[in-house]
Each structure stands twice: as structure tokens, then as C-alpha cells.
Write an enzyme that holds these catalytic residues in place. Structure first.
Site, PDB file in Angstrom:
ATOM      1  N   GLU A 190      -2.941  -4.591  -3.283  1.00 42.25           N
ATOM      2  CA  GLU A 190      -3.450  -5.471  -4.336  1.00 42.25           C
ATOM      3  C   GLU A 190      -3.433  -4.757  -5.686  1.00 42.25           C
ATOM      4  O   GLU A 190      -3.011  -5.318  -6.700  1.00 42.25           O
ATOM      5  CB  GLU A 190      -4.884  -5.920  -4.015  1.00 42.25           C
ATOM      6  CG  GLU A 190      -5.018  -6.682  -2.727  1.00 42.25           C
ATOM      7  CD  GLU A 190      -5.377  -5.787  -1.528  1.00 42.25           C
ATOM      8  OE1 GLU A 190      -4.757  -4.694  -1.405  1.00 42.25           O
ATOM      9  OE2 GLU A 190      -6.234  -6.187  -0.741  1.00 42.25           O
TER      10      GLU A 190
ATOM     11  N   CYS B 273     -10.484  -2.986  -4.430  1.00 43.91           N
ATOM     12  CA  CYS B 273      -9.602  -4.073  -4.853  1.00 43.91           C
ATOM     13  C   CYS B 273     -10.393  -5.285  -5.339  1.00 43.91           C
ATOM     14  O   CYS B 273      -9.993  -5.951  -6.283  1.00 43.91           O
ATOM     15  CB  CYS B 273      -8.646  -4.461  -3.730  1.00 43.91           C
ATOM     16  SG  CYS B 273      -7.395  -3.201  -3.444  1.00 43.91           S
TER      17      CYS B 273
ATOM     18  N   ASN C 261       0.842  -1.188   0.000  1.00 40.12           N
ATOM     19  CA  ASN C 261       0.000   0.000   0.000  1.00 40.12           C
ATOM     20  C   ASN C 261       0.882   1.246   0.000  1.00 40.12           C
ATOM     21  O   ASN C 261       1.950   1.274   0.615  1.00 40.12           O
ATOM     22  CB  ASN C 261      -1.007  -0.009   1.155  1.00 40.12           C
ATOM     23  CG  ASN C 261      -0.393  -0.243   2.519  1.00 40.12           C
ATOM     24  OD1 ASN C 261       0.625  -0.903   2.640  1.00 40.12           O
ATOM     25  ND2 ASN C 261      -1.022   0.300   3.546  1.00 40.12           N
TER      26      ASN C 261
ATOM     27  N   GLU D 204       0.225   5.099   0.679  1.00 38.41           N
ATOM     28  CA  GLU D 204      -0.696   6.153   1.094  1.00 38.41           C
ATOM     29  C   GLU D 204      -0.203   7.524   0.663  1.00 38.41           C
ATOM     30  O   GLU D 204       0.939   7.679   0.212  1.00 38.41           O
ATOM     31  CB  GLU D 204      -0.877   6.109   2.619  1.00 38.41           C
ATOM     32  CG  GLU D 204      -1.575   4.851   3.084  1.00 38.41           C
ATOM     33  CD  GLU D 204      -1.803   4.806   4.591  1.00 38.41           C
ATOM     34  OE1 GLU D 204      -2.475   3.874   5.039  1.00 38.41           O
ATOM     35  OE2 GLU D 204      -1.309   5.699   5.310  1.00 38.41           O
TER      36      GLU D 204
HETATM   37 ZN   LIG Z   1      -7.918  -2.228  -1.492  1.00 39.92          ZN
END
Ligand SMILES: [Zn+2]
Length: 140
Positions: free
Chosen positions: A61, A95, A48, A50
Site C-alpha cells: 500500500e 498503512c 511489498n 521486504e
Molecule cells: Zn502495511
């Protein structure tokens, strides 16, 4: 599950755990790693990422999916997803829709810490996570 199947899956989950280390999540502190297995055996990983402008952030993902597609892969066998929680965490709604776009039907959600070198996981199907979904066939 056979021993060899168990090995490739444990390796896939291990790669998701490795890339989890790269997560950029100063706001949520919620690290996520994903490892996407393409049909030719290539694995694309993602974490991830951010952003101070929250909606700009991207999940692990979708990072993995975008990396794979940008490298020319659009067919996949499975994805492994891992967080820092000792329970299985499933992909968010965005996702799930991205998994649906590429028919990624086997979603292995792993617990954070391996036990005796093996990650515990729960397998979800795409149909379980996103039943009655909207897909590309409606636009063709
Ligand atoms: Zn997600």
C-alpha cells in the site's frame, strides 16, 4: 453496484493481483499487491518489498502511495489490496495511517483468486479501519 462500477473495480483489483507477482518477500512469503486509483483515473500499483533488515521493508500500500505522490498525485478515490489468502486481509497499522494522510476512504480488500473472472472483496472505509485517527489537520 452498477455494472460499470463493477468493471472499474474488478480492473483495479486485477491490477493489484498482477503487481502482487512482483512482491519481494523471501522472509515472510506473504505476497501483497495494491492498486491505487487517483482522482484523474491514473492507477499506481505497489507490492511489498521486504529487506534482510526487517524494519526496512515496505508494504504494498505504501509503495503505491509513494509512487503516486512522487509522480505528483495526492488525491485518490480508492485502493485495492490483495494477498494470497482466500480471505480478506486488511492493511497494517502503518498503512492505515498512510491511507489517512491522503484521505483514501475506500479500501477494497480482495480475496486471492477470482471466481468466474471476478474478484470477491470486502469494502472498508477509512473510518472503520482507523477510527478517531490523528491527521494533518492537527499540525496546521
Ligand atoms: Zn502495511
Amino acid at each position: 453496484m452498477s455494472e460499470s462500477e463493477n468493471d472499474w473495480l474488478n480492473n483495479l483489483i486485477r491490477k493489484s493481483a498482477e503487481v502482487r507477482e512482483n512482491a519481494h518477500c523471501p522472509y515472510s512469503k506473504f505476497r501483497v499487491g495494491a492498486a491505487l486509483l487517483s482522482d484523474d483515473g491514473t492507477v499506481y500499483t505497489g507490492c511489498n518489498v521486504e529487506n534482510a533488515c526487517y524494519p526496512v521493508g515496505v508494504c504494498a500500500e505504501r509503495t503505491a502511495i509513494c509512487k503516486a505522490v512522487s509522480e505528483g498525485h495526492k488525491k485518490f478515490k480508492a485502493i485495492a489490496v490483495i494477498t494470497d489468502r482466500e480471505e480478506t486481509v486488511t492493511p497494517c497499522g502503518l498503512c492505515r495511517q498512510s491511507l489517512r494522510e491522503f484521505q483514501i476512504k475506500s479500501i477494497y480488500c480482495a480475496k486471492a483468486t477470482p471466481v468466474n473472472g471476478k474478484y470477491e472483496y470486502r469494502l472498508f472505509t477509512l473510518e472503520e479501519l482507523l477510527p478517531h485517527s490523528f491527521g494533518p489537520e492537527y499540525l496546521l
